[in-house]
Design a protein around this motif. Sequence first.
Motif, PDB file in Angstrom:
ATOM      1  N   THR A 149      22.461   1.884  29.495  1.00 44.59           N
ATOM      2  CA  THR A 149      23.895   1.825  29.790  1.00 44.59           C
ATOM      3  C   THR A 149      24.712   2.418  28.650  1.00 44.59           C
ATOM      4  O   THR A 149      25.671   3.148  28.882  1.00 44.59           O
ATOM      5  N   GLY A 150      24.306   2.108  27.410  1.00 38.79           N
ATOM      6  CA  GLY A 150      25.023   2.639  26.247  1.00 38.79           C
ATOM      7  C   GLY A 150      24.989   4.160  26.229  1.00 38.79           C
ATOM      8  O   GLY A 150      26.011   4.820  26.012  1.00 38.79           O
ATOM      9  N   ASP A 151      23.808   4.742  26.472  1.00 42.93           N
ATOM     10  CA  ASP A 151      23.687   6.211  26.471  1.00 42.93           C
ATOM     11  C   ASP A 151      24.544   6.827  27.578  1.00 42.93           C
ATOM     12  O   ASP A 151      25.208   7.845  27.366  1.00 42.93           O
ATOM     13  N   ILE A 152      24.505   6.214  28.763  1.00 39.44           N
ATOM     14  CA  ILE A 152      25.269   6.761  29.890  1.00 39.44           C
ATOM     15  C   ILE A 152      26.771   6.674  29.584  1.00 39.44           C
ATOM     16  O   ILE A 152      27.532   7.622  29.829  1.00 39.44           O
ATOM     17  N   LEU A 153      27.188   5.563  28.998  1.00 38.33           N
ATOM     18  CA  LEU A 153      28.608   5.424  28.639  1.00 38.33           C
ATOM     19  C   LEU A 153      29.001   6.451  27.575  1.00 38.33           C
ATOM     20  O   LEU A 153      30.050   7.100  27.675  1.00 38.33           O
ATOM     21  N   ARG A 154      28.146   6.615  26.557  1.00 37.04           N
ATOM     22  CA  ARG A 154      28.477   7.578  25.489  1.00 37.04           C
ATOM     23  C   ARG A 154      28.559   9.000  26.041  1.00 37.04           C
ATOM     24  O   ARG A 154      29.410   9.789  25.626  1.00 37.04           O
ATOM     25  N   GLU A 155      27.705   9.318  26.993  1.00 33.94           N
ATOM     26  CA  GLU A 155      27.743  10.634  27.625  1.00 33.94           C
ATOM     27  C   GLU A 155      29.073  10.819  28.376  1.00 33.94           C
ATOM     28  O   GLU A 155      29.686  11.893  28.330  1.00 33.94           O
ATOM     29  N   ASN A 156      29.523   9.754  29.020  1.00 31.88           N
ATOM     30  CA  ASN A 156      30.811   9.812  29.724  1.00 31.88           C
ATOM     31  C   ASN A 156      31.981   9.979  28.756  1.00 31.88           C
ATOM     32  O   ASN A 156      32.945  10.674  29.059  1.00 31.88           O
ATOM     33  N   VAL A 157      31.881   9.324  27.603  1.00 34.96           N
ATOM     34  CA  VAL A 157      32.937   9.468  26.588  1.00 34.96           C
ATOM     35  C   VAL A 157      32.968  10.925  26.112  1.00 34.96           C
ATOM     36  O   VAL A 157      34.029  11.550  26.031  1.00 34.96           O
TER      37      VAL A 157
END
Length: 216
Positions: free
Chosen positions: A31-39
């Motif tokens: 989830t953290g990686d997916i969120l950071r990619e979205n940021v």
Amino acid sequence: MRLVFLGPPGAGKGTQAVMLSERRGILHLSTGDILRENVKRRTEIGKKAKSFMEKGELVPDDMVIEMMIETIKTGNKDKGFILDGFPRTLYQAKKIDGELEGLNLPIDTVFYFKTSIDIVIFRLTGRRLCKDCGANYHIKNMPPKKEDVCDKCGGELYQRKDDSEETIKKRLEVYNSQTEELIGYYRGKGILKELSGDLDADVVYEEIFGILKKDL
Ligand code: ADP
Ligand code: ADP
Ligand code: ZN
């Protein structure tokens, strides 16, 4: 094989998930990686999530749940998946369990990475990531061959902004107050496996592999 990796930040969940997905072809959903990619891509989700992440707070439940359901639905799940860093609240856990039951894809096993606080702080303050491929290092525990350069792709290494001492403190508070209760929730369901996150990465991997091998 549908797994959840649960434990405090810095427990080594991401490291183990990468090992298992590379060696066994299981889809790794961080989830953290997916969120950071979205940021990074400045998506709507990314714009909303950014300030929470910078402060070390959780991103609002419904946003994360929707994002993860979508990711699970569209991913290649032939060999199963690992949810890394999700769910992180009881509300998220109940929602995703209901959703996965409906898809006939219930979680089989939850690995709880029980890890000492001093170890977690040492790991997070020394964590480094590759700007290009996302590979994960530690300046003392898992150093790259050449300082600040990725072994895998030659990319430059960086430190996550939220791996600063102050934000780490906040994230650990959030873990204690909102995530820790998931241990009891999954233990009650009879699918919790506890392991020591303090041990060397190879030892932790063997432990996980030993538990899963009959199904792999
Ligand atoms: P999490 O995903 O649980 O937040 P990471 O997998 O990112 O944790 O690991 C945190 C830091 O600790 C990273 O710098 C990683 O290289 C290092 N690390 C991970 N597992 C171990 C381990 N078993 N022993 C020592 N260092 C580890
Ligand atoms: P770590 O495992 O090192 O704590 P992550 O990369 O998993 O870090 O998460 C980084 C940040 O992303 C969290 O501090 C939080 O803001 C957000 N985040 C990740 N997973 C979730 C989740 N399941 N629910 C809400 N926010 C999340
Ligand atoms: Zn790299």
